[in-house]
Write an enzyme that holds these catalytic residues in place. Structure first.
Site, PDB file in Angstrom:
ATOM      1  N   LYS A  57       0.809  -1.231   0.000  1.00  0.00           N
ATOM      2  CA  LYS A  57       0.000   0.000   0.000  1.00  0.00           C
ATOM      3  C   LYS A  57       0.842   1.281   0.000  1.00  0.00           C
ATOM      4  O   LYS A  57       0.479   2.289   0.602  1.00  0.00           O
ATOM      5  CB  LYS A  57      -1.010   0.030   1.173  1.00  0.00           C
ATOM      6  N   THR A  61       1.109   0.118  -7.398  1.00  0.00           N
ATOM      7  CA  THR A  61       0.288   0.153  -8.607  1.00  0.00           C
ATOM      8  C   THR A  61       0.638   1.380  -9.448  1.00  0.00           C
ATOM      9  O   THR A  61       0.748   1.300 -10.665  1.00  0.00           O
ATOM     10  CB  THR A  61      -1.206   0.237  -8.193  1.00  0.00           C
ATOM     11  N   HIS A 113       6.684  -7.609  -2.986  1.00  0.00           N
ATOM     12  CA  HIS A 113       6.768  -6.925  -1.693  1.00  0.00           C
ATOM     13  C   HIS A 113       7.883  -7.545  -0.845  1.00  0.00           C
ATOM     14  O   HIS A 113       7.890  -7.421   0.377  1.00  0.00           O
ATOM     15  CB  HIS A 113       5.443  -7.029  -0.933  1.00  0.00           C
ATOM     16  N   SER A 145      -4.374   2.672   4.497  1.00  0.00           N
ATOM     17  CA  SER A 145      -4.683   2.123   3.180  1.00  0.00           C
ATOM     18  C   SER A 145      -4.767   0.594   3.250  1.00  0.00           C
ATOM     19  O   SER A 145      -5.674  -0.023   2.690  1.00  0.00           O
ATOM     20  CB  SER A 145      -3.588   2.571   2.202  1.00  0.00           C
ATOM     21  N   PHE A 244      -3.738  10.642 -10.346  1.00  0.00           N
ATOM     22  CA  PHE A 244      -4.831   9.833  -9.778  1.00  0.00           C
ATOM     23  C   PHE A 244      -6.066   9.920 -10.684  1.00  0.00           C
ATOM     24  O   PHE A 244      -6.685   8.908 -11.001  1.00  0.00           O
ATOM     25  CB  PHE A 244      -5.146  10.322  -8.360  1.00  0.00           C
ATOM     26  N   MET A 247      -5.533   7.905 -13.898  1.00  0.00           N
ATOM     27  CA  MET A 247      -5.629   6.447 -13.705  1.00  0.00           C
ATOM     28  C   MET A 247      -7.054   6.012 -13.378  1.00  0.00           C
ATOM     29  O   MET A 247      -7.468   4.908 -13.714  1.00  0.00           O
ATOM     30  CB  MET A 247      -4.629   5.980 -12.641  1.00  0.00           C
ATOM     31  N   PHE A 265      -7.117  -1.078  -6.193  1.00  0.00           N
ATOM     32  CA  PHE A 265      -5.801  -0.524  -5.866  1.00  0.00           C
ATOM     33  C   PHE A 265      -5.787   1.003  -5.918  1.00  0.00           C
ATOM     34  O   PHE A 265      -4.797   1.624  -5.585  1.00  0.00           O
ATOM     35  CB  PHE A 265      -4.730  -1.112  -6.791  1.00  0.00           C
ATOM     36  N   LYS A 268      -8.166   6.543  -2.279  1.00  0.00           N
ATOM     37  CA  LYS A 268      -8.255   7.998  -2.109  1.00  0.00           C
ATOM     38  C   LYS A 268      -7.105   8.718  -2.800  1.00  0.00           C
ATOM     39  O   LYS A 268      -7.264   9.800  -3.329  1.00  0.00           O
ATOM     40  CB  LYS A 268      -8.232   8.340  -0.619  1.00  0.00           C
TER      41      LYS A 268
HETATM   42  P1  A3P Z   1      -5.013   4.968  -0.617  1.00  0.00           P
HETATM   43  O1  A3P Z   1      -5.609   3.665  -0.146  1.00  0.00           O
HETATM   44  O2  A3P Z   1      -4.443   5.793   0.486  1.00  0.00           O
HETATM   45  O3  A3P Z   1      -5.902   5.731  -1.496  1.00  0.00           O
HETATM   46  P2  A3P Z   1      -0.433  -0.126  -3.659  1.00  0.00           P
HETATM   47  O4  A3P Z   1      -0.527   0.011  -5.118  1.00  0.00           O
HETATM   48  O5  A3P Z   1       0.973  -0.274  -3.168  1.00  0.00           O
HETATM   49  O6  A3P Z   1      -1.349  -1.156  -3.139  1.00  0.00           O
HETATM   50  O7  A3P Z   1      -0.880   1.287  -3.036  1.00  0.00           O
HETATM   51  C1  A3P Z   1      -2.197   1.713  -3.157  1.00  0.00           C
HETATM   52  C2  A3P Z   1      -2.290   3.169  -2.740  1.00  0.00           C
HETATM   53  O8  A3P Z   1      -1.722   3.998  -3.760  1.00  0.00           O
HETATM   54  C3  A3P Z   1      -3.742   3.604  -2.571  1.00  0.00           C
HETATM   55  O9  A3P Z   1      -3.729   4.579  -1.528  1.00  0.00           O
HETATM   56  C4  A3P Z   1      -4.016   4.243  -3.930  1.00  0.00           C
HETATM   57  O10 A3P Z   1      -5.112   5.113  -3.949  1.00  0.00           O
HETATM   58  C5  A3P Z   1      -2.692   4.963  -4.174  1.00  0.00           C
HETATM   59  N1  A3P Z   1      -2.484   5.312  -5.593  1.00  0.00           N
HETATM   60  C6  A3P Z   1      -2.507   4.514  -6.671  1.00  0.00           C
HETATM   61  N2  A3P Z   1      -2.348   5.212  -7.802  1.00  0.00           N
HETATM   62  C7  A3P Z   1      -2.216   6.510  -7.435  1.00  0.00           C
HETATM   63  C8  A3P Z   1      -2.038   7.744  -8.154  1.00  0.00           C
HETATM   64  N3  A3P Z   1      -1.969   7.787  -9.485  1.00  0.00           N
HETATM   65  N4  A3P Z   1      -1.953   8.885  -7.429  1.00  0.00           N
HETATM   66  C9  A3P Z   1      -2.023   8.874  -6.086  1.00  0.00           C
HETATM   67  N5  A3P Z   1      -2.202   7.744  -5.345  1.00  0.00           N
HETATM   68  C10 A3P Z   1      -2.295   6.575  -6.012  1.00  0.00           C
END
Ligand code: A3P
Length: 305
Positions: A57, A61, A113, A145, A244, A247, A265, A268
């Site tokens: 988290k 992604t 991870h 998250s 964000f 995507m 994924f 917020k």
């Molecule tokens: P939140 O749950 O705080 O919104 P991972 O990919 O390691 O699982 O991490 C997921 C986190 O990255 C989520 O955080 C997700 O919303 C955030 N995330 C993914 N793409 C993003 C982007 N383009 N800009 C900002 N945050 C992003």
């Protein structure tokens, strides 16, 4: 933690491999933990492999999508990201076995991870080693998250109260053990020529010179690190598409198996969401027991932007 039992595992359960807790469903069914350990330990890297690594988290992604678009000159794919970039710890699951690792086209892209010590490395005598892009995020936001993600698996989801989960997180009893050990293990290698260490907060930040966003300079830095030169036009396109908002237009790609109502994924996507969930006591515990471990390392995080 459960090491052995009959039948399918639920997303609540963890199993230990290579000294790490991972979700037990990564090895459920006929595949035992030993098989996954052997697979990871004996994994043969190629010089042009790229691993995108993080503590869960932390923006994995996000960086995966940036890397994907860099290699595809800004083209967007609507296929699920998990089908485009193999999550190495899930490689033995039936859902992943259609990706034949040996015949995957180069450069092979992987998500992981794993810690620096556990990640597959080159055993090549010529030391032509693959690349690792590590992304770290402040642990308060990563914990919130994680909690939300773990709860989003429907009836299989975790239903523990936040306070309980936060305590396990601080103690390193959630998946992939302690945040500080993971991040510092990779931080020590930040100057290795084949490691690029990024921070989620830097990807979010507005550049101090206001001429371009820090996301744009990070996209450029990643393309340089990967030796994939791109025109400034394509860099700007990728930057735009990987905000964000950008995507979110392709949100079904960032789910588990294309199910929009299941775990996602993208949630917020902000810095500082922890403030809505932390009591002053919990904040104090995080500062004392998690962040204090960074002291003297030179690694720091922006907690609000
Ligand atoms: P939140 O749950 O705080 O919104 P991972 O990919 O390691 O699982 O991490 C997921 C986190 O990255 C989520 O955080 C997700 O919303 C955030 N995330 C993914 N793409 C993003 C982007 N383009 N800009 C900002 N945050 C992003």
């Amino acid at each position: 933690i459960i090491q052995e039992r009959e039948g399918e595992w639920t997303s609540n359960e963890m199993i230990e491999i290579l000294g790490f807790r991972i979700p037990a469903f990564f090895v459920y069914g006929s595949q035992g933990p030993e098989l996954l350990c052997d697979f990871i330990t004996n994994f043969q890297t190629k010089p042009d492999d790229v691993f995108i690594v993080s503590y869960p988290k932390s923006g994995t992604t996000w960086v995966q999508e940036i890397v994907w678009q860099i290699y595809h000159d800004g083209e967007i794919s609507h296929n699920v990201l998990g089908d485009r970039i193999l999550y190495i710890e899930k490689a033995l699951l039936p859902e992943s076995t259609h990706l034949d690792i040996k015949s995957m086209p180069s450069p092979r892209l992987f998500k992981s991870h794993l810690s620096y010590d556990a990640i597959p490395k080159s055993t090549d005598e010529a030391k032509t080693t693959c690349k690792y892009i590590y992304v770290a995020r402040n642990p308060k936001d990563a914990a919130v998250s994680s909690y939300k993600f773990m709860g989003s698996f429907g009836t299989n989801g975790m239903n523990a109260p936040w306070e309980f989960y936060a305590k396990l997180y601080i103690e390193g009893k959630t998946v992939y053990n302690k945040w500080s050990d993971h991040v510092l293990g990779w931080w020590k290698h930040r100057h290795d020529p084949n490691v690029l260490f990024l921070k989620y907060e830097d990807l979010q930040k507005l550049s101090s010179c206001h001429l371009e966003s820090d996301l744009q300079s990070n996209v450029r830095m990643i393309s340089k690190f990967l030796n994939k030169p791109l025109s400034e036009e394509v860099i700007s396109l990728i930057t735009e598409q990987c905000t964000f908002k950008g995507m979110m237009k392709n949100v079904q790609s960032f789910t588990l198996g294309d199910k929009i109502e299941g775990p996602k994924f993208l949630c917020k996507g902000v810095v500082g969401n922890w403030k809505e969930h932390f009591t002053p006591e919990l904040n104090q515990r995080f500062e004392k027991e998690v962040l204090a471990k960074l002291k003297g390392s030179g690694l720091e995080f922006d907690f609000e932007l």
